[in-house]
Design an enzyme around this catalytic site. Structure first.
Site, PDB file in Angstrom:
ATOM      1  CG  HIS A  91      -9.001  -5.450   1.112  1.00  0.00           C
ATOM      2  ND1 HIS A  91      -9.359  -5.590  -0.210  1.00  0.00           N
ATOM      3  CD2 HIS A  91      -7.692  -5.090   1.112  1.00  0.00           C
ATOM      4  CE1 HIS A  91      -8.298  -5.336  -0.978  1.00  0.00           C
ATOM      5  NE2 HIS A  91      -7.276  -5.048  -0.205  1.00  0.00           N
TER       6      HIS A  91
ATOM      7  CG  HIS B 154      -3.331  -7.353   1.733  1.00  0.00           C
ATOM      8  ND1 HIS B 154      -3.034  -7.935   0.522  1.00  0.00           N
ATOM      9  CD2 HIS B 154      -4.167  -6.316   1.455  1.00  0.00           C
ATOM     10  CE1 HIS B 154      -3.668  -7.266  -0.439  1.00  0.00           C
ATOM     11  NE2 HIS B 154      -4.363  -6.288   0.093  1.00  0.00           N
TER      12      HIS B 154
ATOM     13  CG  ASP C 276      -4.062  -4.603  -2.900  1.00  0.00           C
ATOM     14  OD1 ASP C 276      -3.261  -4.148  -2.060  1.00  0.00           O
ATOM     15  OD2 ASP C 276      -5.213  -4.973  -2.622  1.00  0.00           O
TER      16      ASP C 276
ATOM     17  CD  GLU D 141      -5.103  -3.079   3.789  1.00  0.00           C
ATOM     18  OE1 GLU D 141      -4.052  -3.620   3.421  1.00  0.00           O
ATOM     19  OE2 GLU D 141      -5.879  -2.480   3.014  1.00  0.00           O
TER      20      GLU D 141
HETATM   21 ZN   LIG Z   1      -5.382  -4.648  -0.621  1.00  0.00          ZN
END
Ligand SMILES: [Zn+2]
Length: 125
Positions: A71, A69, A82, A15
């Site tokens: 995935h 961010h 999250d 990530e």
């Molecule tokens: Zn996430």
């Protein structure tokens, strides 16, 4: 948006994460941060880097608009983690999904008290 996607691709299969700053609802600066967890299912922004960016953003007269961010293997929708780790309810959360590497998907959300709300965000950088 291209710089955020580029960063996500560079970190793949881990990530990526970072911060977006702007003014009057328009994003003008992308800060790529290190994912100290080096994980493909979670991220943690390096605290000292994060602090440095907060200071830079303030000194430049900008506002922190969003946290982003990626995935690498799941949809552009907040994970349970999250939601649990949404410590900045005022900031939008941008998620880039690379599930289909040729067609990255993006989603923008606001998470407050465990509630996920879909939002819009204009990113020109
Ligand atoms: Zn996430």
């Amino acid at each position: 948006m291209s710089r955020v996607i580029e960063h996500a691709r560079r970190e793949y299969p881990l990530e990526s994460c970072g911060l977006l700053a702007g003014k009057n609802g328009k994003i003008i600066k992308v800060y790529s941060l290190e994912n100290t967890e080096k994980s493909s299912s979670s991220y943690l922004m390096a605290p000292e880097e994060q602090l440095k960016v907060f200071r830079e953003v303030e000194e430049a007269g900008l506002e922190l608009s969003a946290i982003y961010h990626s995935h690498p293997h799941s949809p552009a929708f907040p994970s349970q983690r999250d939601v649990d780790y949404a410590f900045y309810p005022d900031s939008l959360i941008l998620i880039i999904s690379l599930m289909d590497p040729k067609a990255p998907q993006a989603g923008v959300f606001q998470i407050e008290n465990g509630k996920i709300e879909q939002k819009g965000l204009k990113i020109t950088v």
